[in-house]
Scaffold this motif. Structure first.
Motif, mmCIF file in Angstrom:
data_model
loop_
_atom_site.group_PDB
_atom_site.id
_atom_site.type_symbol
_atom_site.label_atom_id
_atom_site.label_comp_id
_atom_site.label_asym_id
_atom_site.label_seq_id
_atom_site.Cartn_x
_atom_site.Cartn_y
_atom_site.Cartn_z
ATOM 1 N N ASP A 11 1.092 -1.233 -0.057
ATOM 2 C CA ASP A 11 -0.033 0.072 0.133
ATOM 3 C C ASP A 11 0.845 1.227 -0.021
ATOM 4 O O ASP A 11 1.960 1.463 0.761
ATOM 5 N N ASP A 13 0.057 4.156 1.127
ATOM 6 C CA ASP A 13 -0.395 4.972 2.065
ATOM 7 C C ASP A 13 0.055 4.545 3.281
ATOM 8 O O ASP A 13 -0.042 3.438 3.850
ATOM 9 N N GLU A 16 -2.513 3.643 5.894
ATOM 10 C CA GLU A 16 -2.988 2.269 5.980
ATOM 11 C C GLU A 16 -2.113 1.209 6.197
ATOM 12 O O GLU A 16 -2.565 0.041 6.849
ATOM 13 N N ARG A 17 -0.811 1.349 5.894
ATOM 14 C CA ARG A 17 0.182 0.282 6.310
ATOM 15 C C ARG A 17 0.249 -0.035 7.809
ATOM 16 O O ARG A 17 0.141 -1.061 8.206
ATOM 17 N N THR A 19 -2.184 0.897 9.908
ATOM 18 C CA THR A 19 -3.395 0.493 10.431
ATOM 19 C C THR A 19 -3.618 -1.215 10.197
ATOM 20 O O THR A 19 -3.933 -1.945 10.982
ATOM 21 N N LEU A 20 -3.087 -1.751 9.254
ATOM 22 C CA LEU A 20 -2.854 -3.257 8.832
ATOM 23 C C LEU A 20 -2.163 -3.935 9.957
ATOM 24 O O LEU A 20 -2.397 -5.017 10.484
ATOM 25 N N ASP A 55 -3.163 -3.129 -2.301
ATOM 26 C CA ASP A 55 -3.911 -1.931 -2.711
ATOM 27 C C ASP A 55 -4.214 -1.935 -4.157
ATOM 28 O O ASP A 55 -3.103 -1.976 -4.902
ATOM 29 N N VAL A 84 -7.159 -4.995 -1.869
ATOM 30 C CA VAL A 84 -7.955 -4.060 -1.125
ATOM 31 C C VAL A 84 -8.018 -2.985 -1.843
ATOM 32 O O VAL A 84 -6.996 -1.958 -2.571
ATOM 33 N N LYS A 107 -12.510 -0.818 1.199
ATOM 34 C CA LYS A 107 -12.333 0.456 2.068
ATOM 35 C C LYS A 107 -13.688 1.120 2.005
ATOM 36 O O LYS A 107 -14.184 1.535 1.340
ATOM 37 N N PRO A 108 -13.851 1.663 3.392
ATOM 38 C CA PRO A 108 -13.287 1.245 4.547
ATOM 39 C C PRO A 108 -13.854 -0.085 5.084
ATOM 40 O O PRO A 108 -15.021 -0.366 4.952
ATOM 41 N N HIS A 111 -12.910 -4.264 10.542
ATOM 42 C CA HIS A 111 -11.721 -5.172 11.056
ATOM 43 C C HIS A 111 -11.949 -6.693 11.435
ATOM 44 O O HIS A 111 -10.992 -7.487 11.223
#
Length: 312
Positions: A11, A13, A16-17, A19-20, A55, A84, A107-108, A111
């Motif tokens: 990704d 972003d 985003e990285r 978050t994952l 992504d 994603v 997205k979004p 989880h």
């Protein structure tokens, strides 16, 4: 949770990285990251991950191209890929399926859904790998057993050759060894005479008849010992004499020229045949013929073993 699974997250972003990372790190996965398509391909080749979270919308090389390149690489072609994307439309999903994506997350993403999908795919991939490893191990064990048997058969032929000066006994043992190993009804050894004018049947192995006798007092596989086959005028024997390479006919009906092999010893009804030259100091001295009633493919291993016996 699968501590052994490695996940590559691709990704551009950074948020985003991260978050994952936070979502998956606590689940015990080994995580690797790539901010663009080029680095993703490099890391995938190095790691061969259990799953790639990819992504779609990235500058330069987008996720579709990355996925397509991964699927074109034999090493990475079977690695599961979840695409994603913020694009939730049919054309995006169709494009993803065309390039080889296994699943999609929009997205979004939820989880819990993300964790569930990752866990399911990594678990299935782990089972797949274990199955492949088990199959490969079984194949390796089977190959070892086969090689042990081959060595035992070759040793038997070599020991016989070393313990006797009777050439016909050596030839007879060779016929029996090949017939039993390949489970064949008949094997024959033909030798070239000194004048190089004909081949004669010097030894043979014939199994008990597996079909009714062809007539009163006749067997399904009559003996051909001593029978002579002229070298000249017979394309098959001439070909063996000149080329000195094995002749393989897994389907006699599809190779009419090789059907002459059956005529060499007056037999009919064999579906497959393998004929190997016997060479002495690189000179043609005769041939070993292996006959099968049912259609049979002779593998490279079969050829190698039979040729080893012929050489011995």
């Amino acid at each position: 949770m699968n501590h052994a699974s490695t996940i590559l997250i691709v990704d551009d972003d950074a948020v985003e990285r991260e978050t994952l990372r936070a979502l998956l790190m606590e689940r015990g996965y080994n995580l690797a990251f790539a901010p663009n398509g080029a680095e993703a391909l490099e890391k995938a080749a190095t790691l061969v991950p259990d799953l790639i979270l990819l992504d779609v919308m990235m500058p330069g090389m987008d996720g579709f191209e990355v996925c397509q390149r991964l699927r074109a690489d034999p090493l990475l072609a079977e690695v599961p890929i979840i695409m994603v994307t913020a694009l939730d439309d049919q054309s995006t999903r169709l494009r993803g399926l065309e390039v080889g994506a296994d699943d999609f997350l929009t997205k979004p993403y939820d989880h819990l859904e993300l964790r569930a999908r990752v866990q399911t795919i990594t678990r299935l991939n782990r089972y797949h790998r274990l199955l492949v490893e088990r199959t490969q191990r079984q194949q390796a064990e089977e190959e070892i057993r086969r090689r042990d048997l081959e060595m035992a058969l070759l040793n038997h032929v070599i020991t016989t050759a070393a313990s006797t000066l009777d050439a016909r006994k050596i030839l007879q043992v060779s016929c029996e060894v090949l017939a039993h190993f390949f489970d064949l009804p008949r094997t024959t050894v033909l030798l070239l005479n000194e004048e190089q004018t004909y081949l004669s049947v010097a030894a043979e192995y014939r199994s008990p008849p597996v079909r009714p006798a062809v007539g009163p007092g006749q067997t399904a596989y009559p003996s051909a010992l001593g029978r002579a086959i002229p070298l000249a005028g017979t394309p098959l024997t001439e070909d063996l004499f000149q080329r000195k390479i094995p002749l393989v006919a897994p389907d006699m009906q599809a190779a009419p020229r090789l059907s002459l092999v059956c005529a060499l010893t007056g037999e009919r009804g064999f579906a497959s045949v393998l004929v190997l030259p016997i060479l002495i100091r690189d000179q043609f001295a005769g041939a070993i013929e292996l006959d099968a009633v049912e259609r049979r493919e002779f593998s490279e291993q079969d050829l190698a073993l039979a040729q080893s016996v012929a050489t011995a």
